[in-house]
Design a protein around this motif. Structure first.
Motif, PDB file in Angstrom:
ATOM      1  N   HIS A 141       0.822  -1.198   0.000  1.00 48.86           N
ATOM      2  CA  HIS A 141       0.000   0.000   0.000  1.00 48.86           C
ATOM      3  C   HIS A 141       0.860   1.254   0.000  1.00 48.86           C
ATOM      4  O   HIS A 141       0.411   2.334   0.348  1.00 48.86           O
ATOM      5  CB  HIS A 141      -0.943   0.003   1.220  1.00 48.86           C
ATOM      6  N   TRP A 142       2.143   1.092  -0.407  1.00 49.44           N
ATOM      7  CA  TRP A 142       3.025   2.249  -0.562  1.00 49.44           C
ATOM      8  C   TRP A 142       3.180   2.557  -2.055  1.00 49.44           C
ATOM      9  O   TRP A 142       3.170   1.675  -2.904  1.00 49.44           O
ATOM     10  CB  TRP A 142       4.421   1.980   0.016  1.00 49.44           C
ATOM     11  N   SER A 143       3.335   3.811  -2.416  1.00 52.83           N
ATOM     12  CA  SER A 143       3.616   4.209  -3.792  1.00 52.83           C
ATOM     13  C   SER A 143       4.851   5.089  -3.793  1.00 52.83           C
ATOM     14  O   SER A 143       5.129   5.782  -2.825  1.00 52.83           O
ATOM     15  CB  SER A 143       2.431   4.953  -4.417  1.00 52.83           C
ATOM     16  N   LEU A 144       5.590   5.031  -4.904  1.00 51.75           N
ATOM     17  CA  LEU A 144       6.868   5.729  -5.001  1.00 51.75           C
ATOM     18  C   LEU A 144       6.863   6.650  -6.219  1.00 51.75           C
ATOM     19  O   LEU A 144       6.456   6.259  -7.300  1.00 51.75           O
ATOM     20  CB  LEU A 144       8.026   4.722  -5.131  1.00 51.75           C
ATOM     21  N   ASP A 145       7.300   7.882  -6.049  1.00 54.43           N
ATOM     22  CA  ASP A 145       7.381   8.837  -7.143  1.00 54.43           C
ATOM     23  C   ASP A 145       8.638   9.685  -6.945  1.00 54.43           C
ATOM     24  O   ASP A 145       8.860  10.215  -5.872  1.00 54.43           O
ATOM     25  CB  ASP A 145       6.128   9.734  -7.150  1.00 54.43           C
ATOM     26  N   ILE A 146       9.471   9.788  -8.011  1.00 55.83           N
ATOM     27  CA  ILE A 146      10.710  10.559  -7.945  1.00 55.83           C
ATOM     28  C   ILE A 146      10.705  11.556  -9.096  1.00 55.83           C
ATOM     29  O   ILE A 146      10.544  11.179 -10.250  1.00 55.83           O
ATOM     30  CB  ILE A 146      11.947   9.655  -8.049  1.00 55.83           C
ATOM     31  N   ALA A 147      10.855  12.831  -8.781  1.00 58.04           N
ATOM     32  CA  ALA A 147      10.819  13.870  -9.801  1.00 58.04           C
ATOM     33  C   ALA A 147      12.198  14.436 -10.106  1.00 58.04           C
ATOM     34  O   ALA A 147      12.476  14.812 -11.237  1.00 58.04           O
ATOM     35  CB  ALA A 147       9.886  14.996  -9.368  1.00 58.04           C
ATOM     36  N   ARG A 148      13.067  14.531  -9.107  1.00 60.68           N
ATOM     37  CA  ARG A 148      14.354  15.180  -9.291  1.00 60.68           C
ATOM     38  C   ARG A 148      15.488  14.294  -8.781  1.00 60.68           C
ATOM     39  O   ARG A 148      15.343  13.655  -7.735  1.00 60.68           O
ATOM     40  CB  ARG A 148      14.403  16.523  -8.568  1.00 60.68           C
ATOM     41  N   VAL A 149      16.596  14.306  -9.521  1.00 61.48           N
ATOM     42  CA  VAL A 149      17.803  13.592  -9.119  1.00 61.48           C
ATOM     43  C   VAL A 149      18.974  14.564  -9.266  1.00 61.48           C
ATOM     44  O   VAL A 149      19.096  15.252 -10.287  1.00 61.48           O
ATOM     45  CB  VAL A 149      18.053  12.337  -9.972  1.00 61.48           C
ATOM     46  N   ALA A 150      19.813  14.636  -8.250  1.00 60.69           N
ATOM     47  CA  ALA A 150      20.989  15.502  -8.296  1.00 60.69           C
ATOM     48  C   ALA A 150      22.210  14.720  -7.831  1.00 60.69           C
ATOM     49  O   ALA A 150      22.160  14.046  -6.796  1.00 60.69           O
ATOM     50  CB  ALA A 150      20.785  16.743  -7.432  1.00 60.69           C
ATOM     51  N   ILE A 151      23.275  14.800  -8.613  1.00 58.89           N
ATOM     52  CA  ILE A 151      24.562  14.197  -8.265  1.00 58.89           C
ATOM     53  C   ILE A 151      25.588  15.323  -8.284  1.00 58.89           C
ATOM     54  O   ILE A 151      25.729  16.018  -9.291  1.00 58.89           O
ATOM     55  CB  ILE A 151      24.952  13.093  -9.260  1.00 58.89           C
ATOM     56  N   THR A 152      26.287  15.532  -7.185  1.00 54.93           N
ATOM     57  CA  THR A 152      27.219  16.656  -7.092  1.00 54.93           C
ATOM     58  C   THR A 152      28.590  16.180  -6.625  1.00 54.93           C
ATOM     59  O   THR A 152      28.722  15.189  -5.904  1.00 54.93           O
ATOM     60  CB  THR A 152      26.698  17.721  -6.112  1.00 54.93           C
ATOM     61  N   ASN A 153      29.618  16.925  -7.076  1.00 54.23           N
ATOM     62  CA  ASN A 153      31.006  16.684  -6.655  1.00 54.23           C
ATOM     63  C   ASN A 153      31.382  15.212  -6.759  1.00 54.23           C
ATOM     64  O   ASN A 153      31.929  14.624  -5.826  1.00 54.23           O
ATOM     65  CB  ASN A 153      31.218  17.176  -5.221  1.00 54.23           C
ATOM     66  N   SER A 154      31.086  14.623  -7.892  1.00 58.44           N
ATOM     67  CA  SER A 154      31.273  13.180  -8.062  1.00 58.44           C
ATOM     68  C   SER A 154      32.253  12.887  -9.185  1.00 58.44           C
ATOM     69  O   SER A 154      32.778  13.793  -9.850  1.00 58.44           O
ATOM     70  CB  SER A 154      29.916  12.517  -8.329  1.00 58.44           C
ATOM     71  N   LEU A 155      32.493  11.585  -9.383  1.00 61.33           N
ATOM     72  CA  LEU A 155      33.448  11.107 -10.376  1.00 61.33           C
ATOM     73  C   LEU A 155      32.777  10.102 -11.284  1.00 61.33           C
ATOM     74  O   LEU A 155      32.129   9.159 -10.816  1.00 61.33           O
ATOM     75  CB  LEU A 155      34.653  10.462  -9.684  1.00 61.33           C
ATOM     76  N   LEU A 156      32.920  10.301 -12.600  1.00 57.75           N
ATOM     77  CA  LEU A 156      32.432   9.345 -13.593  1.00 57.75           C
ATOM     78  C   LEU A 156      33.631   8.687 -14.255  1.00 57.75           C
ATOM     79  O   LEU A 156      34.489   9.364 -14.830  1.00 57.75           O
ATOM     80  CB  LEU A 156      31.564  10.045 -14.642  1.00 57.75           C
ATOM     81  N   VAL A 157      33.703   7.366 -14.173  1.00 56.98           N
ATOM     82  CA  VAL A 157      34.755   6.593 -14.829  1.00 56.98           C
ATOM     83  C   VAL A 157      34.142   5.915 -16.040  1.00 56.98           C
ATOM     84  O   VAL A 157      33.269   5.054 -15.900  1.00 56.98           O
ATOM     85  CB  VAL A 157      35.360   5.547 -13.878  1.00 56.98           C
ATOM     86  N   TRP A 158      34.591   6.326 -17.231  1.00 58.83           N
ATOM     87  CA  TRP A 158      34.041   5.777 -18.477  1.00 58.83           C
ATOM     88  C   TRP A 158      35.147   5.118 -19.271  1.00 58.83           C
ATOM     89  O   TRP A 158      36.239   5.658 -19.413  1.00 58.83           O
ATOM     90  CB  TRP A 158      33.403   6.895 -19.309  1.00 58.83           C
ATOM     91  N   GLN A 159      34.861   3.937 -19.780  1.00 55.39           N
ATOM     92  CA  GLN A 159      35.835   3.203 -20.582  1.00 55.39           C
ATOM     93  C   GLN A 159      35.359   3.163 -22.017  1.00 55.39           C
ATOM     94  O   GLN A 159      34.242   2.724 -22.305  1.00 55.39           O
ATOM     95  CB  GLN A 159      36.019   1.778 -20.045  1.00 55.39           C
ATOM     96  N   ASP A 160      36.231   3.634 -22.936  1.00 55.92           N
ATOM     97  CA  ASP A 160      35.835   3.655 -24.341  1.00 55.92           C
ATOM     98  C   ASP A 160      35.960   2.255 -24.941  1.00 55.92           C
ATOM     99  O   ASP A 160      36.500   1.339 -24.309  1.00 55.92           O
ATOM    100  CB  ASP A 160      36.666   4.679 -25.119  1.00 55.92           C
ATOM    101  N   PRO A 161      35.429   2.062 -26.170  1.00 57.47           N
ATOM    102  CA  PRO A 161      35.467   0.723 -26.773  1.00 57.47           C
ATOM    103  C   PRO A 161      36.868   0.172 -26.958  1.00 57.47           C
ATOM    104  O   PRO A 161      37.038  -1.039 -27.090  1.00 57.47           O
ATOM    105  CB  PRO A 161      34.772   0.941 -28.130  1.00 57.47           C
ATOM    106  N   GLN A 162      37.892   1.039 -26.986  1.00 58.97           N
ATOM    107  CA  GLN A 162      39.263   0.562 -27.145  1.00 58.97           C
ATOM    108  C   GLN A 162      39.913   0.202 -25.811  1.00 58.97           C
ATOM    109  O   GLN A 162      41.059  -0.209 -25.772  1.00 58.97           O
ATOM    110  CB  GLN A 162      40.104   1.626 -27.847  1.00 58.97           C
ATOM    111  N   GLY A 163      39.187   0.363 -24.697  1.00 60.40           N
ATOM    112  CA  GLY A 163      39.681  -0.063 -23.400  1.00 60.40           C
ATOM    113  C   GLY A 163      40.338   1.005 -22.565  1.00 60.40           C
ATOM    114  O   GLY A 163      40.823   0.722 -21.466  1.00 60.40           O
ATOM    115  N   GLU A 164      40.372   2.246 -23.035  1.00 65.01           N
ATOM    116  CA  GLU A 164      40.992   3.315 -22.255  1.00 65.01           C
ATOM    117  C   GLU A 164      39.962   3.941 -21.326  1.00 65.01           C
ATOM    118  O   GLU A 164      38.847   4.264 -21.746  1.00 65.01           O
ATOM    119  CB  GLU A 164      41.583   4.382 -23.169  1.00 65.01           C
TER     120      GLU A 164
END
Length: 610
Positions: A141-164
């Motif tokens: 009997h609970w419902s969930l609703d999310i309108a806003r998401v904020a990520i601050t002062n963070s780190l994204l590590v992305w690897q390209d298709p060549q492995g770098e």
């Protein structure tokens, strides 16, 4: 006024009492398993909340968590980890057993977009249809609703298709979406690599209603800056905007309505392609003004190059003082990283520019049409207009070897020599224009590589040729008048070098003139010889037949029929010349004496016969 203050005090007291009661009566840990299940059901991701949840009532009613992680199905490493998370909730929905999360704030997170954090699915696992109704599920009997998401002062590590792996630091992402998963985003981040920092500030709209099949977004306002080594002191910065479509499952993308400003350059057009398994990119761009000196080159330096003006040898003529000129030299930065990128990519590009700048040269109506496949570029066309002339190149460029290999067909029409000589790192001693139609192969793309490492053959035409402070026709006139007082030049004549046409071959740094000739009302001229670019010396002989003489008819006839050789030879820094007019006149005098003796002998024989 007193009643108003009393009213506000009552409202504040009620609010404080209500929030206090909520804190006392509702345990936020009751939501923990519910949120974990909801995340699991809606996305398949595993949410882990370590430690107890606790209330935070100022400035907003929030739930605070300890360390958290979010892991994709079957992934070896979490996609998101953070030391804490804040969930801003609405008070009234809680009274009716609804958890309305108005905002999720994650700080100091580490987001990993690498193969180890990617979702792993079995080969026979069915893919659920895209169902927007799943965006607002209910559990119990609970419902969930999310309108806003904020990520601050963070780190994204992305690897390209060549492995770098690339680290995007100081990441801040704010996303506001509605029930259809469409909304507004704001992204700030910076990437540091090879002592260069690329920072972006993007804002626009996003439509994730068909994700993971398709993600639509736009950059309505975008600003970027690139700073660091091998870049202009002020860096490269500007604004951008475009519409984009991204297909995560196929790694395909498309950009439309693309607009980019970079310092004083601008580009517009579209692009499409894919990131995996190798980068495939198709570009169609147009620019009103493109300054490639700022965008592609580290710097342009000046270097002293000795002039190729001659010193007189003792065989005749006046000495000409040598000079030194400073000419721009093509100096390219270490661009091996860019070449490695070409060697791993499939790129088809068509660029047109109303006006472009390259090595200080202004090019109008530039057209570049090329297709690069894993380091081998098929150059369909590279054409433009320069200084009243135009050029066109076609061929193949192979970037895979350490020293780039080229095969080119050239069609150059009336390009000023003042532009050509500095680009080839040659002394700027000639004026005029040059036309070339030929085929060349070789190694390297810098000016010194072209003249020392290329080989081929071409027709050549020199137009309006002039050598400041030295005119070959005037040198001959002066030498003749000094050697003999029987003729002199018409003072109304101003010597002009005629336009000249011919052929040459280039091999191992040596240019061999097979033919080069021209004619005007004053002179007939041809030249033979060679130029050694590697050793910086030359040996060329000009043969001149001059006109406009006055004086002795026999000598005028001689000068009109016997070419006078003018030879230039030696190193560029100490060039010499030889002009043998005396020998020609002596030979003429000798031939006239011999003819007189012959005629006299004939006269004697005829007299004795009678």
């Amino acid at each position: 006024m007193r009643k108003l203050i009393t009213t506000f005090a009552i409202l504040i007291a009620v609010l404080v009492a209500g929030m206090t009661a909520l804190v006392l009566l509702v345990n936020p840990n009751d939501f923990k398993s519910y949120m974990v299940q909801q995340v699991k059901k809606r996305s398949g991701y595993q949410l882990v909340l370590n430690g107890d949840l606790r209330w935070h009532v100022w400035p907003k009613l929030s739930i605070l968590s300890g360390p958290m992680s979010l892991t994709a199905p079957g992934a070896a490493q979490p996609t998101v980890t953070a030391d804490n998370m804040r969930l801003d909730v609405e008070l009234l929905p809680l009274l009716s057993h609804q958890l309305h999360i108005s905002n999720i704030l994650i700080t100091h997170a580490v987001i990993q977009a690498i193969p180890e954090s990617a979702a792993q699915s079995g080969l026979n696992t069915p893919i659920a249809p895209d169902d927007p109704s799943s965006l607002s599920p209910t559990l119990g009997h609970w419902s969930l609703d999310i309108a806003r998401v904020a990520i601050t002062n963070s780190l994204l590590v992305w690897q390209d298709p060549q492995g770098e792996q690339l680290n995007f630091r100081n990441l801040t992402l704010r996303l506001h979406q509605d029930e259809t998963r469409s909304g507004h985003y704001h992204l700030l981040t910076a990437l540091t690599r090879n002592q260069q920092t690329f920072s972006v500030d993007l804002e626009g709209q996003m439509d994730a209603s068909h994700y993971p099949y398709k993600l639509l977004f736009s950059v309505d306002r975008g600003h970027y800056q690139l700073q660091g080594v091998s870049l202009p002191e002020q860096g490269i910065e500007g604004d951008t905007s475009f519409n984009a479509e991204w297909s995560p499952m196929s790694s395909a993308f498309a950009l439309t309505n693309f607009s980019l400003h970079a310092n004083d350059s601008d580009f517009s057009g579209e692009a499409n392609g894919s990131l995996a398994p190798t980068l495939k990119l198709g570009l169609t761009l147009h620019s009103q003004t493109a300054n490639f000196d700022q965008l592609l080159l580290s710097h342009t330096s000046l270097s002293s190059v000795p002039s190729a003006l001659p010193h007189h040898e003792s065989t005749g003529g006046d000495g000409v003082e040598a000079s030194h000129v400073r000419t721009p030299v093509v100096v390219e930065k270490n661009n091996r990283g860019f070449i490695d990128w070409l060697n791993q990519s499939d790129i088809s590009s068509r660029l047109t520019a109303d006006q472009a700048t390259w090595h200080g040269v202004t090019v109008n109506d530039l057209v570049l049409d090329a297709h690069n496949v894993l380091g081998v570029m098929n150059l369909h066309s590279l054409a433009g207009k320069v200084g009243g002339g135009q050029f066109g190149l076609q061929g193949e460029v192979d970037f895979r070897p350490e020293l780039t290999k080229v095969q080119l067909q050239t069609d150059v029409q009336r390009i000023p020599l003042e532009i050509v000589q500095p680009l080839l790192q040659l002394p700027s001693v000639l004026r005029g224009a040059i036309s070339l139609q030929g085929q060349f192969t070789g190694q390297g793309l810098q000016g010194k590589d072209i003249v020392t490492q290329w080989q081929g053959q071409s027709s050549v035409e020199l137009l309006g040729l002039d050598i400041p402070r030295m005119n070959v026709q005037q040198m001959v006139i002066d030498a003749v008048t000094r050697a003999s007082n029987r003729v002199n030049a018409d003072p109304k004549i101003h010597p002009v070098i005629p336009n000249m046409q011919g052929q040459f071959t280039l091999s191992k740094g040596q240019l061999q003139l097979t033919t080069l000739e021209g004619e005007n009302d004053q002179v007939s001229l041809n030249a033979l010889g060679n130029i050694n670019f590697a050793q910086k010396n030359l040996d060329i002989t000009f043969n001149l037949l001059t006109r406009g003489w006055k004086g002795d008819p026999s000598l005028i006839a001689l000068l009109a029929n016997e070419p006078i050789p003018l030879r230039f030879y030696g190193p560029w820094s100490h060039l010499q010349y030889a002009l043998s007019v005396d020998r020609l006149l002596k030979n003429n005098f000798k031939s006239r004496v011999q003819q007189w003796l012959k005629d006299n002998e004939k006269t004697k024989n005829s007299s004795s016969g009678q």
